[in-house]
Design a protein around this motif. Structure first.
Motif, PDB file in Angstrom:
ATOM      1  N   SER A 358      68.791  60.107   9.745  1.00 44.21           N
ATOM      2  CA  SER A 358      67.653  61.020   9.715  1.00 44.21           C
ATOM      3  C   SER A 358      68.130  62.458   9.491  1.00 44.21           C
ATOM      4  N   GLN A 393      62.891  63.910   9.551  1.00 47.00           N
ATOM      5  CA  GLN A 393      62.598  63.055   8.398  1.00 47.00           C
ATOM      6  C   GLN A 393      63.618  61.922   8.324  1.00 47.00           C
ATOM      7  N   THR A 405      59.334  56.897   3.494  1.00 42.74           N
ATOM      8  CA  THR A 405      59.779  58.164   4.054  1.00 42.74           C
ATOM      9  C   THR A 405      58.796  58.609   5.116  1.00 42.74           C
ATOM     10  N   THR A 407      57.912  61.636   7.993  1.00 39.32           N
ATOM     11  CA  THR A 407      58.168  63.028   8.347  1.00 39.32           C
ATOM     12  C   THR A 407      57.219  63.435   9.454  1.00 39.32           C
TER      13      THR A 407
END
Length: 699
Positions: A358, A393, A405, A407
């Motif tokens: 990450s 993220q 992905t 976030t």
């Protein structure tokens, strides 16, 4: 039978020699009774990449002289060629006399003389000379030549000094000068007059520019250009300096003309310097005495000037930048006091990788906008923002090739507002957010080498703003495009953020051809809980359902590029369209743009914009090149500007003719027509001709 005879000392500083032995080859070598050394028949001497040829060489030890019989040819490492019929010189070749000499400098300029005297290993004096860079065909006079009683070539300063010189065109005398100095073609920088330029406009009349270049050392120079016409007395200037860690460039002009009451001037300057610690300092200065000066003299088409200084540092995981900008408007309908004229920003961004793959992102920023106007409201509001962001993220790649992905993050800001009663003097805002994006690239490889990729993309995002709603200063002009289709917030700055639940979906198709033809097509749309009136109608983002984004690109071998973008509304159809095409190869340089936008009162655009621009150059042949540029307002059905330039060039002459017309008008800018002509002769560093047609010697 040719054979290796001996080693001799061969020196000639003109051609970069130093005292050293050289190999000499001849058909025969003999020593006479009086001690003279004679080499005859196809004599050749080699020193590195330099070569000397002659039919006969005689060395007399009593007089310490060398006698060379021609044809004599010396080819130096730098491309310089010297020929002569006979030579009587010392063994070092630093002093002597050459009969029927010809020098070719840098494969451009050739100087023919009855006699050449070599003195002090530095000066070459040529008598009864003719100099030209044009091809000479038998007894036919060249296109141009300079005939002089005497020419002195200084090897150290690399200058040519002409005495009693005449400039001839096809053998006809045109100009006579008692003395003249010109740099030889091997010198890239030398103090002296540059190529004159003629400029004729309907407002300033017939004028002449005479640029004079002044060297101030190896790293600095100054160019002064008097510009004289019946309507103006102008001095243009340009200063340049290179440093070990950067550069400085400044240019400007001073004018006294009949168009304006008082002295007119402008200054443009820029610099860029690498500082210690990885920091980069850059600045630019733009200033003018009045709104119409830059346009009247064709110095710039800018209608807003910006002067700024910035400091930046970029590393693999950090970005620091700060910038202070001063704006000055030249528009009739705009006040500098309400732009705002002073804008400052400071920001820091850092990234840190976690042990599980990450990435942690943290930001801090400070922005300020200051207006000199005391009017309350938008025209006088001052704003200061300080804030920060922290986020996380991480990416996952599934077995089927799907990329996910995730976030999440939050930002906090504090705003100080002055001179606008519509907002609190101090505003606090906290914005948490989360985002999930999915991409699934599907690849197909064909037998011929073509690769196609279809990539569906989808995004689900959420953000909420807690606290006060500050004024929006830095995000008033935002449009939907490929870059922000999957962004968490599509506002360009930090003052405004998108909130609520929103989703975005799109499809990207790419084709990479085996023969170099690449194509990309993007289609996408954004769905939100509710509309956002902070976006303008033409942005494609105002409604809960955004406009459809359709964009594509075509890239082909040979320098061809086509790029287009459009926004389509479900009810009103096309809202925005823009496209550009570029094509560059050995024969064509083309750049064309088209833009269409519907009316939008929130962007001070009551009418439709439909406009195209073209900037192109075409090589019609090895000698002829034509430049075309134009800008046309389709909506108003009128031209804005147009220009044409024509250049003819061969190995020794370059001639440029141009004409331009600016049709746009206002209270400070009037329509202007400009004609210009300039020419240069090749063979000197101030007017070297690169390429172009080489004239032949046909009947």
């Amino acid at each position: 039978m040719r054979w290796l005879a001996f080693l001799i000392v061969l020196i000639w500083p003109t051609f970069g020699f130093s005292q050293s032995a050289a190999n000499l080859i001849a058909d025969s070598v003999r020593l006479t009774a009086d001690g003279r050394l004679v080499a005859e028949g196809n004599v050749e001497a080699f020193y590195g990449d330099t070569r000397l040829t002659a039919s006969r060489v005689v060395y007399d030890p009593e007089t310490d002289r060398l006698r060379l019989d021609g044809p004599i040819v010396i080819r130096a490492e730098d491309g310089t060629i010297l020929t002569a019929n006979q030579a009587d010189i010392d063994p070092t070749l630093e002093n002597g006399i050459l009969q029927g000499a010809r020098i070719v400098l840098d494969q451009q300029l050739q100087i023919v003389a009855n006699q050449l005297d070599r003195q002090e290993g530095r000066f070459s004096q040529l008598y009864k000379t003719s100099a030209t860079s044009c091809r000479v065909c038998g007894d036919r006079p060249p296109l141009w030549e300079i005939r002089a009683e005497r020419v002195i070539h200084d090897d150290i300063s690399r200058q040519l000094y002409f005495q009693n010189a005449s400039f001839l065109i096809r053998g006809v005398p045109v100009i006579w000068l008692p003395r003249m100095r010109l740099p030889d073609p091997t010198l890239s920088r030398a103090t002296g007059l540059l190529v004159p330029q003629q400029r004729n406009t309907n407002r300033l009349g017939f004028g002449l520019k005479l640029p004079y270049f002044i060297t101030l050392g190896d790293s600095r120079d100054l160019t002064l250009t008097p510009y004289i016409s019946p309507e103006t007395r102008t001095l243009e200037w340009r200063y340049r300096q290179a440093f070990r860690n950067g550069f400085l460039r400044a240019e400007g002009a001073f004018s006294d003309d009949t168009l304006f009451d008082g002295t007119r001037a402008y200054l443009f300057a820029e610099g860029d310097f690498a500082l210690s610690g990885g920091y980069q300092l850059a600045f630019d200065i733009e200033s003018t005495s009045d709104a119409g000066y830059l346009s009247a003299y064709n110095y710039s088409e800018k209608d807003r000037l910006d002067s700024a200084i910035s400091l930046t540092k970029v590393t693999d995981d950090q970005l620091f930048q700060t910038r202070l900008t001063f704006f000055e408007t030249l528009r009739d309908d705009e006040s500098r006091a309400s732009l705002p004229p002073i804008v400052a920003d400071l920001s820091y961004t850092g990234r840190k990788a976690g042990p599980d793959g990450s990435v942690f992102v943290y930001e801090a920023g400070l922005d300020a906008a200051y207006r000199t106007s005391n009017v309350a409201g938008d025209a006088g509001r001052d704003l200061l923002r300080a804030g920060g962001y922290a986020g996380w993220q991480k990416d996952w790649v599934l077995r089927n090739g799907m990329l996910i992905t995730a976030t999440t993050g939050a930002r906090a800001d504090v705003f100080a507002v002055a001179d606008d009663p519509a907002f609190e003097s101090v505003a606090l805002r906290f914005v948490p957010s989360a985002n999930l994006t999915l991409r699934w690239p599907l690849i197909q490889n064909s037998a011929g080498g073509t690769v196609q990729i279809i990539e569906p993309v989808a995004q689900l995002a959420w953000a909420e703003s807690f606290g006060d709603r500050p004024p929006n200063e830095d995000s008033t002009r935002t449009e939907l495009d490929r870059a922000n289709l999957l962004a968490l917030s599509r506002f360009a700055g930090e003052d405004a953020v998108q909130t609520g639940v929103q989703a975005a979906a799109g499809l990207v198709w790419s084709r990479y051809g085996a023969k170099g033809l690449d194509t990309t097509l993007t289609v996408g749309r954004i769905l939100r809980q509710e509309a956002d009136d902070r976006f303008t109608p033409s942005s494609g983002l105002e409604e809960a359902q955004s406009d459809w984004l359709i964009a594509g690109q075509i890239v082909a071998e040979g320098g061809f590029l086509f790029d287009a973008r459009s926004l389509w509304d479900d009810d009103d159809g096309l809202n925005v369209a823009d496209s550009r095409i570029t094509w560059r190869n050995d024969w064509i340089t083309l750049g064309a743009n088209y833009i269409w936008q519907g009316p939008d009162a929130s962007e001070n655009r009551p009418d439709t914009i439909s406009e195209w621009t073209v900037d192109s150059a075409f090589a019609l042949s090895d000698a002829w090149t034509v430049d075309l540029d134009a800008r046309y307002d389709i909506a108003a059905d009128r031209p804005v500007s147009a220009g044409i330039g024509l250049e003819w060039r061969n190995e020794c002459v370059t001639i440029d003719v141009s004409a331009s017309r600016r049709f746009a008008s206002s209270d400070t800018i009037a329509p202007t027509t400009t004609f210009g002509i300039s020419g240069s002769i090749g063979g000197f560093s101030t007017g070297r001709a690169a390429g172009g047609l080489t004239t032949g010697c046909g009947n």
